[in-house]
Design a protein around this motif. Structure first.
Motif, PDB file in Angstrom:
ATOM      1  N   PHE A  60       0.821  -1.211   0.000  1.00  0.00           N
ATOM      2  CA  PHE A  60       0.000   0.000   0.000  1.00  0.00           C
ATOM      3  C   PHE A  60       0.861   1.271   0.000  1.00  0.00           C
ATOM      4  O   PHE A  60       0.391   2.351  -0.287  1.00  0.00           O
ATOM      5  CB  PHE A  60      -0.922   0.017   1.224  1.00  0.00           C
ATOM      6  N   LEU A  61       2.137   1.098   0.374  1.00  0.00           N
ATOM      7  CA  LEU A  61       2.999   2.271   0.507  1.00  0.00           C
ATOM      8  C   LEU A  61       4.088   2.347  -0.553  1.00  0.00           C
ATOM      9  O   LEU A  61       4.607   3.411  -0.844  1.00  0.00           O
ATOM     10  CB  LEU A  61       3.679   2.259   1.893  1.00  0.00           C
ATOM     11  N   TYR A  62       4.424   1.195  -1.123  1.00  0.00           N
ATOM     12  CA  TYR A  62       5.575   1.097  -2.025  1.00  0.00           C
ATOM     13  C   TYR A  62       5.164   1.421  -3.454  1.00  0.00           C
ATOM     14  O   TYR A  62       4.070   1.070  -3.877  1.00  0.00           O
ATOM     15  CB  TYR A  62       6.112  -0.332  -1.924  1.00  0.00           C
ATOM     16  N   GLN A  63       6.038   2.085  -4.188  1.00  0.00           N
ATOM     17  CA  GLN A  63       5.787   2.371  -5.603  1.00  0.00           C
ATOM     18  C   GLN A  63       6.723   1.519  -6.453  1.00  0.00           C
ATOM     19  O   GLN A  63       7.910   1.818  -6.527  1.00  0.00           O
ATOM     20  CB  GLN A  63       6.034   3.853  -5.920  1.00  0.00           C
ATOM     21  N   PRO A  64       6.210   0.479  -7.096  1.00  0.00           N
ATOM     22  CA  PRO A  64       7.112  -0.432  -7.811  1.00  0.00           C
ATOM     23  C   PRO A  64       7.540   0.104  -9.166  1.00  0.00           C
ATOM     24  O   PRO A  64       7.304  -0.523 -10.194  1.00  0.00           O
ATOM     25  CB  PRO A  64       6.272  -1.703  -7.958  1.00  0.00           C
ATOM     26  N   SER A  65       8.153   1.238  -9.198  1.00  0.00           N
ATOM     27  CA  SER A  65       8.591   1.805 -10.466  1.00  0.00           C
ATOM     28  C   SER A  65      10.047   2.242 -10.323  1.00  0.00           C
ATOM     29  O   SER A  65      10.437   2.816  -9.310  1.00  0.00           O
ATOM     30  CB  SER A  65       7.712   2.995 -10.827  1.00  0.00           C
ATOM     31  N   ALA A  66      10.823   1.967 -11.353  1.00  0.00           N
ATOM     32  CA  ALA A  66      12.273   2.157 -11.260  1.00  0.00           C
ATOM     33  C   ALA A  66      12.657   3.568 -10.824  1.00  0.00           C
ATOM     34  O   ALA A  66      13.623   3.751 -10.090  1.00  0.00           O
ATOM     35  CB  ALA A  66      12.920   1.840 -12.601  1.00  0.00           C
ATOM     36  N   ARG A 143      14.344  -3.682  -2.453  1.00  0.00           N
ATOM     37  CA  ARG A 143      14.941  -2.591  -1.680  1.00  0.00           C
ATOM     38  C   ARG A 143      15.786  -1.803  -2.685  1.00  0.00           C
ATOM     39  O   ARG A 143      16.982  -1.746  -2.622  1.00  0.00           O
ATOM     40  CB  ARG A 143      15.839  -3.205  -0.606  1.00  0.00           C
ATOM     41  N   TRP A 144      15.168  -1.211  -3.651  1.00  0.00           N
ATOM     42  CA  TRP A 144      15.781  -0.685  -4.861  1.00  0.00           C
ATOM     43  C   TRP A 144      16.763   0.446  -4.581  1.00  0.00           C
ATOM     44  O   TRP A 144      16.594   1.570  -5.035  1.00  0.00           O
ATOM     45  CB  TRP A 144      14.642  -0.237  -5.786  1.00  0.00           C
ATOM     46  N   ASP A 145      17.803   0.159  -3.798  1.00  0.00           N
ATOM     47  CA  ASP A 145      18.887   1.120  -3.640  1.00  0.00           C
ATOM     48  C   ASP A 145      20.055   0.623  -4.482  1.00  0.00           C
ATOM     49  O   ASP A 145      19.914  -0.335  -5.245  1.00  0.00           O
ATOM     50  CB  ASP A 145      19.274   1.279  -2.157  1.00  0.00           C
ATOM     51  N   ASN A 146      21.194   1.267  -4.359  1.00  0.00           N
ATOM     52  CA  ASN A 146      22.320   0.881  -5.208  1.00  0.00           C
ATOM     53  C   ASN A 146      22.697  -0.581  -4.992  1.00  0.00           C
ATOM     54  O   ASN A 146      23.066  -1.294  -5.916  1.00  0.00           O
ATOM     55  CB  ASN A 146      23.521   1.789  -4.929  1.00  0.00           C
ATOM     56  N   ASN A 147      22.563  -1.026  -3.743  1.00  0.00           N
ATOM     57  CA  ASN A 147      22.841  -2.410  -3.403  1.00  0.00           C
ATOM     58  C   ASN A 147      21.895  -3.367  -4.138  1.00  0.00           C
ATOM     59  O   ASN A 147      22.308  -4.376  -4.710  1.00  0.00           O
ATOM     60  CB  ASN A 147      22.657  -2.565  -1.894  1.00  0.00           C
ATOM     61  N   GLY A 148      20.607  -3.008  -4.128  1.00  0.00           N
ATOM     62  CA  GLY A 148      19.604  -3.856  -4.767  1.00  0.00           C
ATOM     63  C   GLY A 148      19.824  -3.968  -6.264  1.00  0.00           C
ATOM     64  O   GLY A 148      19.712  -5.046  -6.849  1.00  0.00           O
ATOM     65  N   ALA A 273      14.916  -2.787   9.541  1.00  0.00           N
ATOM     66  CA  ALA A 273      15.420  -3.343   8.292  1.00  0.00           C
ATOM     67  C   ALA A 273      16.764  -2.705   7.953  1.00  0.00           C
ATOM     68  O   ALA A 273      17.084  -1.633   8.472  1.00  0.00           O
ATOM     69  CB  ALA A 273      14.413  -3.098   7.174  1.00  0.00           C
ATOM     70  N   PRO A 274      17.561  -3.346   7.097  1.00  0.00           N
ATOM     71  CA  PRO A 274      18.841  -2.751   6.708  1.00  0.00           C
ATOM     72  C   PRO A 274      18.639  -1.350   6.148  1.00  0.00           C
ATOM     73  O   PRO A 274      17.690  -1.096   5.409  1.00  0.00           O
ATOM     74  CB  PRO A 274      19.348  -3.685   5.605  1.00  0.00           C
ATOM     75  N   ALA A 275      19.525  -0.451   6.535  1.00  0.00           N
ATOM     76  CA  ALA A 275      19.414   0.928   6.062  1.00  0.00           C
ATOM     77  C   ALA A 275      19.546   0.965   4.543  1.00  0.00           C
ATOM     78  O   ALA A 275      20.249   0.151   3.950  1.00  0.00           O
ATOM     79  CB  ALA A 275      20.507   1.772   6.697  1.00  0.00           C
ATOM     80  N   LEU A 276      18.851   1.892   3.930  1.00  0.00           N
ATOM     81  CA  LEU A 276      18.967   2.057   2.487  1.00  0.00           C
ATOM     82  C   LEU A 276      20.316   2.671   2.168  1.00  0.00           C
ATOM     83  O   LEU A 276      20.759   3.599   2.843  1.00  0.00           O
ATOM     84  CB  LEU A 276      17.854   2.978   1.982  1.00  0.00           C
ATOM     85  N   THR A 277      20.979   2.158   1.146  1.00  0.00           N
ATOM     86  CA  THR A 277      22.227   2.794   0.728  1.00  0.00           C
ATOM     87  C   THR A 277      21.877   3.894  -0.274  1.00  0.00           C
ATOM     88  O   THR A 277      20.732   4.341  -0.327  1.00  0.00           O
ATOM     89  CB  THR A 277      23.186   1.769   0.093  1.00  0.00           C
ATOM     90  N   SER A 278      22.843   4.310  -1.073  1.00  0.00           N
ATOM     91  CA  SER A 278      22.603   5.434  -1.982  1.00  0.00           C
ATOM     92  C   SER A 278      21.545   5.077  -3.022  1.00  0.00           C
ATOM     93  O   SER A 278      21.243   3.906  -3.234  1.00  0.00           O
ATOM     94  CB  SER A 278      23.913   5.817  -2.651  1.00  0.00           C
ATOM     95  N   PRO A 279      20.965   6.085  -3.693  1.00  0.00           N
ATOM     96  CA  PRO A 279      19.921   5.804  -4.689  1.00  0.00           C
ATOM     97  C   PRO A 279      20.444   4.899  -5.799  1.00  0.00           C
ATOM     98  O   PRO A 279      21.654   4.856  -6.042  1.00  0.00           O
ATOM     99  CB  PRO A 279      19.572   7.184  -5.250  1.00  0.00           C
ATOM    100  N   PRO A 280      19.537   4.174  -6.473  1.00  0.00           N
ATOM    101  CA  PRO A 280      19.966   3.253  -7.518  1.00  0.00           C
ATOM    102  C   PRO A 280      20.586   4.027  -8.664  1.00  0.00           C
ATOM    103  O   PRO A 280      19.978   4.933  -9.213  1.00  0.00           O
ATOM    104  CB  PRO A 280      18.666   2.569  -7.949  1.00  0.00           C
TER     105      PRO A 280
END
Lengths: 474, 178
Positions: A60-66, A143-148, A273-280
């Motif tokens: 309900f909160l997440y936006q599944p778009s790149a 978890r669409w950060d740089n790591n993901g 949850a693991p902290a988000l790293t930098s943006p993708p």
């Protein structure tokens, strides 16, 4: 009023058949003495329920778009009411599910509950494990950060090792020939629709099998499983000594699941949850993709395997491992079930657990990774009465990358040997040869260093005392 | 189609209906499979759509030749050949351009040939280093240390009107035979 309610209840039950619906639970008999060891499966299922609930909440909160997934994750983490907690619980619920599934599997194997007539339970269990792992991995990517993003690349690369169709599978996963706007969406669809659908079907069937074949009785030394007589014996035993599943057995499942919930809620609340790293961003190469804990041991394996065989291991390893798991109930489906009489089973499980734990330990340390952020050597070390050449050597040790892999005193990488006392192990000539020619895991610096640089480095390395603190006077 | 079943005995009834039952079974299973296939088809095509999109590649300008020193390596970024409107920043990939001689350039993929992690260019050491499993490459892209089975991948690169152009390619995937 009470009468009316009573009447209403009676009507609902008569037309709706609610007690009939629950009846199988009450009339289903289980062997006596099925104690605390039998709670792992239900606790895994309980984690799945947590995942479904928290997963729906997150969706309900997440936006599944790149382009905006990362922003929405930050919204979840920082602004949404309880968002950080929900994400934490979904993360730890996944960890709990992987862990408890492992315990469930070990319990079933050690007690040989996979033997006749429960082979199908084991086989569906192996499928469920595979899907759980896929869910864990696809979830990590969302978890669409740089790591993901880089994890998606690593996943595709692993698929590439499959002969002939490897490239196609890799590009199928990415949704094209590179990571792009379509990649995240695919993983979202897989994680939220495709694999959960398969998972629910299999879980339903797995549970049906539990009811159909009954749970395995606690093993007893010398009581062998004989496929010819087992079913009759089991029926008779249940008729004589069985207890109803509800509530004689289920209360333990309930208590244990409640305990699991308390632990997971605490972890979600206090650790999160693991902290988000930098943006993708694929153009930001300062990424250091590391998998979540349940894959750290595989991550270690990739670094430690001899590279000549690695491609084969990446492909044949899971293939052989999977085949072996499926084969277990066919290799031995009768006979002794007690772990006390199956020492090899215990040895095998212990060996696997020890191997995975060792790989885990080393995977967390990751000694093979260059320490890009090592504190510059000149900041904390000096050579007393250093010559000008040695001073330069200290400087070069930083700048040409020695420090990323070699430790001097308290800082530096641990890929190569520590070099604080190298003057005692190697002669000047040996050091020069090693630096110029390199080794299996050290690049040859012959082409990159000038004569003066090399000479300065060696002078520094040959210094007796490298422990001097940086003079404060400067 | 009610039959006068009550007057027949069980055996007669069974033999009479056996053929009919087996026919009805086949019909039902057949229809079920057909419905399944019809429904599966759009699912599969949807999953394959992004993969089977027409493969394009494009020459992308990544910089002016004058900005690249001879003997130096520099990171550039470029847009994928056919990004979606919603791709945003993720439509951009990176590469390392090395100007070896005056008009001789090499464009290295940033993806480690081991498992695809991004390698970093270490200027002073003249090495590419991978943070994941410790793969290292020399300035010419050949493997120097660590687990990679081969050197860095390269992109086609050309000089056009003092512009450096790079031809986009698929993410390099290392196969078993590499």
């Amino acid at each position: 009023m009470k009468k009316v309610l009573h009447k209403l209840g009676k009507w609902a039950d008569d037309r709706g058949g609610f007690s009939e619906l629950m009846k199988p639970l009450k009339t289903h008999l289980v062997p006596p003495g099925s104690a605390w060891n039998y709670v792992w499966g239900s606790a895994t299922l309980f984690c799945l329920i947590i995942q479904v609930v928290t997963g729906i909440a997150l969706s309900f909160l997440y936006q599944p778009s790149a382009d905006v997934a990362y922003t929405s994750l930050q919204y979840i983490e920082n602004q949404a009411f309880l968002g950080s907690f929900i994400r934490g619980l979904h993360n730890w619920g996944a960890s709990g599910m992987v862990f408890l599934m492992g315990m469930h599997m070990i319990r079933v194997y050690i007690f040989a509950a996979y033997k006749y007539p429960r082979e199908m339970s084991w086989i569906t269990g192996v499928f469920l494990m595979a899907i759980t792992i896929v869910m864990a991995f696809t979830g990590q990517l969302l978890r669409w950060d740089n790591n993901g993003v880089w994890s998606a690349v690593v996943a595709a690369e692993q698929m590439g090792r499959i002969p002939i169709i490897g490239d196609s599978i890799a590009y199928f996963l990415l949704g094209g020939s590179t990571i792009g706007g379509e990649t995240l969406n695919r993983f979202f669809a897989m994680h939220v629709f495709l694999f959960p659908a398969i998972l629910f079907m299999l879980v339903g069937y797995h549970l049906f099998l539990v009811f159909r074949n009954g749970i395995s009785e606690p093993p007893k030394i010398g009581r062998l499983v004989d496929p010819k007589t087992y079913r009759t014996w089991y029926e008779n035993m249940l008729q004589k000594k069985g207890v109803p599943f509800f509530p004689d057995a289920i209360w333990r499942d309930a208590v244990f699941s409640a305990l699991v919930l308390i632990i997971l809620v605490a972890l979600a609340w206090f650790v999160g949850a693991p902290a988000l790293t930098s943006p993708p961003d694929l153009t930001n190469v300062n990424a250091d993709p590391k998998p979540d804990w349940y894959f750290t041991w595989i991550f270690a394996l990739f670094a430690l395997m001899p590279r000549q065989i690695e491609s084969y291991v990446i492909f044949f390893g899971p293939l052989i491992g999977g085949t072996l798991l499926f084969a277990i109930p066919f290799l031995s489906n009768k006979g002794e079930r007690s772990p006390l009489r199956r020492p090899w089973a215990i040895a095998g499980v212990s060996f696997i657990i020890l191997s995975i734990c060792s790989l885990w330990y080393i995977g967390i340390r990751a000694p093979w990774s260059p320490h890009f952020d090592a504190e510059p050597l000149s900041e904390y070390t000096s050579v007393p009465q250093a010559t000008e050449e040695q001073e330069k050597g200290i400087e070069y040790f930083n700048t040409v990358g020695c420090l990323y892999c070699h430790k001097i005193n308290s800082h530096g990488g641990i890929r190569g040997p520590e070099l604080t006392q190298v003057q005692n192990r190697l002669t000047r000539e040996q050091i020069i040869i090693r630096i110029v020619n390199g080794a299996e895991n050290m690049p040859a610096y012959g082409g990159a260093l000038s004569k003066e640089e090399l000479s300065a480095l060696v002078s520094f390395l040959m210094a007796e005392d490298k422990s001097g603190a940086k003079p404060l006077s400067e | 189609m009610a039959c006068n079943c009550e007057n027949e005995n069980l055996e007669e009834r069974l033999s009479k209906t056996a053929g009919r039952r087996s026919f009805l079974t086949k019909i039902s299973v057949g229809i079920g499979s057909l419905v399944g296939a019809i429904l599966a088809f759009p699912l599969i095509t949807a999953m394959l759509d992004p993969v089977t999109r027409k493969k394009t590649s494009a020459w992308r300008k990544v910089g002016l030749l004058d900005d690249f020193e001879v003997g130096k390596t520099k990171m550039v970024s470029f847009e994928n050949p056919s990004p979606y409107q919603w791709s945003g920043k993720i439509a951009y990939s990176a590469a390392y351009i090395r100007r070896e001689e005056n008009d001789k350039l090499t464009a290295f993929s940033v993806n480690c040939a081991h498992l695809g992690c991004p390698v970093r260019w270490e200027e002073e050491a003249e090495l590419f280093m991978c943070p994941c499993h410790g793969g290292v490459y020399y300035k010419d892209g050949t493997r120097a240390a660590g687990p990679p089975p081969r050197g860095l991948y390269t992109y086609p690169v050309r000089i056009k009107n003092n512009n450096i152009e790079l031809e986009t390619e698929a993410l390099p995937i290392t196969n078993m035979s590499s």
